[in-house]
Write a protein that holds these residues in place. Sequence first.
Motif, PDB file in Angstrom:
ATOM      1  N   VAL A 271       0.803  -1.220   0.000  1.00 37.11           N
ATOM      2  CA  VAL A 271       0.000   0.000   0.000  1.00 37.11           C
ATOM      3  C   VAL A 271       0.842   1.279   0.000  1.00 37.11           C
ATOM      4  O   VAL A 271       0.289   2.368   0.083  1.00 37.11           O
ATOM      5  N   GLN A 272       2.150   1.144  -0.087  1.00 41.13           N
ATOM      6  CA  GLN A 272       3.005   2.325  -0.181  1.00 41.13           C
ATOM      7  C   GLN A 272       3.756   2.292  -1.505  1.00 41.13           C
ATOM      8  O   GLN A 272       4.218   1.242  -1.941  1.00 41.13           O
ATOM      9  N   GLY A 273       3.859   3.457  -2.135  1.00 38.16           N
ATOM     10  CA  GLY A 273       4.554   3.558  -3.406  1.00 38.16           C
ATOM     11  C   GLY A 273       3.747   3.058  -4.589  1.00 38.16           C
ATOM     12  O   GLY A 273       4.298   2.834  -5.664  1.00 38.16           O
ATOM     13  N   VAL A 274       2.444   2.868  -4.398  1.00 33.06           N
ATOM     14  CA  VAL A 274       1.585   2.347  -5.462  1.00 33.06           C
ATOM     15  C   VAL A 274       0.349   3.221  -5.704  1.00 33.06           C
ATOM     16  O   VAL A 274      -0.597   2.797  -6.365  1.00 33.06           O
ATOM     17  N   GLY A 275       0.346   4.434  -5.136  1.00 31.47           N
ATOM     18  CA  GLY A 275      -0.779   5.351  -5.334  1.00 31.47           C
ATOM     19  C   GLY A 275      -1.948   5.130  -4.395  1.00 31.47           C
ATOM     20  O   GLY A 275      -3.043   5.640  -4.642  1.00 31.47           O
ATOM     21  N   PHE A 276      -1.724   4.388  -3.314  1.00 30.43           N
ATOM     22  CA  PHE A 276      -2.837   4.084  -2.411  1.00 30.43           C
ATOM     23  C   PHE A 276      -3.423   5.346  -1.778  1.00 30.43           C
ATOM     24  O   PHE A 276      -4.640   5.518  -1.746  1.00 30.43           O
ATOM     25  N   ARG A 277      -2.570   6.224  -1.249  1.00 32.63           N
ATOM     26  CA  ARG A 277      -3.095   7.428  -0.573  1.00 32.63           C
ATOM     27  C   ARG A 277      -3.905   8.285  -1.541  1.00 32.63           C
ATOM     28  O   ARG A 277      -4.977   8.759  -1.203  1.00 32.63           O
ATOM     29  N   TRP A 278      -3.392   8.464  -2.754  1.00 35.36           N
ATOM     30  CA  TRP A 278      -4.105   9.260  -3.745  1.00 35.36           C
ATOM     31  C   TRP A 278      -5.450   8.609  -4.083  1.00 35.36           C
ATOM     32  O   TRP A 278      -6.485   9.276  -4.158  1.00 35.36           O
ATOM     33  N   SER A 279      -5.448   7.293  -4.295  1.00 35.88           N
ATOM     34  CA  SER A 279      -6.682   6.572  -4.628  1.00 35.88           C
ATOM     35  C   SER A 279      -7.685   6.621  -3.489  1.00 35.88           C
ATOM     36  O   SER A 279      -8.881   6.795  -3.710  1.00 35.88           O
ATOM     37  N   ALA A 280      -7.198   6.463  -2.248  1.00 36.07           N
ATOM     38  CA  ALA A 280      -8.089   6.534  -1.083  1.00 36.07           C
ATOM     39  C   ALA A 280      -8.682   7.928  -0.948  1.00 36.07           C
ATOM     40  O   ALA A 280      -9.870   8.081  -0.627  1.00 36.07           O
ATOM     41  N   SER A 281      -7.876   8.953  -1.209  1.00 36.37           N
ATOM     42  CA  SER A 281      -8.361  10.330  -1.135  1.00 36.37           C
ATOM     43  C   SER A 281      -9.430  10.591  -2.194  1.00 36.37           C
ATOM     44  O   SER A 281     -10.475  11.194  -1.916  1.00 36.37           O
ATOM     45  N   LYS A 282      -9.189  10.126  -3.398  1.00 37.12           N
ATOM     46  CA  LYS A 282     -10.163  10.298  -4.484  1.00 37.12           C
ATOM     47  C   LYS A 282     -11.480   9.598  -4.139  1.00 37.12           C
ATOM     48  O   LYS A 282     -12.561  10.161  -4.308  1.00 37.12           O
ATOM     49  N   LEU A 283     -11.393   8.364  -3.639  1.00 34.90           N
ATOM     50  CA  LEU A 283     -12.583   7.616  -3.251  1.00 34.90           C
ATOM     51  C   LEU A 283     -13.326   8.324  -2.125  1.00 34.90           C
ATOM     52  O   LEU A 283     -14.556   8.455  -2.169  1.00 34.90           O
ATOM     53  N   ALA A 284     -12.585   8.786  -1.114  1.00 34.58           N
ATOM     54  CA  ALA A 284     -13.217   9.481   0.018  1.00 34.58           C
ATOM     55  C   ALA A 284     -13.991  10.696  -0.466  1.00 34.58           C
ATOM     56  O   ALA A 284     -15.131  10.932  -0.039  1.00 34.58           O
TER      57      ALA A 284
END
Length: 90
Positions: free
Chosen positions: A12-25
């Motif tokens: 979940v790090q270095g694969v765009g997880f934070r950006w994807s989670a933010s977009k979903l939220a």
Amino acid sequence: MITQHILVSGQVQGVGFRWSASKLAKQLGVTGTVQNLETGQVAIVASGEDAVLKDFVDQLRNGLSPWIQVTDITIKNLPGQEFQEFRIII
């Protein structure tokens, strides 16, 4: 409105997880924060309606992209908090 601490493990790090989670939220109307931890996990503090947070977690669990591999999610309820938006903590 409830608030949860969501701890996500896996690739979940270095694969765009934070950006994807933010977009979903933002799509679901969830507010809060997301940040990488030194352990390799990602911590999310999320506020929203109960059904919306369940949907949010289900979508996180099912993978937001082919590069993200979630192996475990731990959820703890927190005292209710209000956030203005959902943001990535760097």
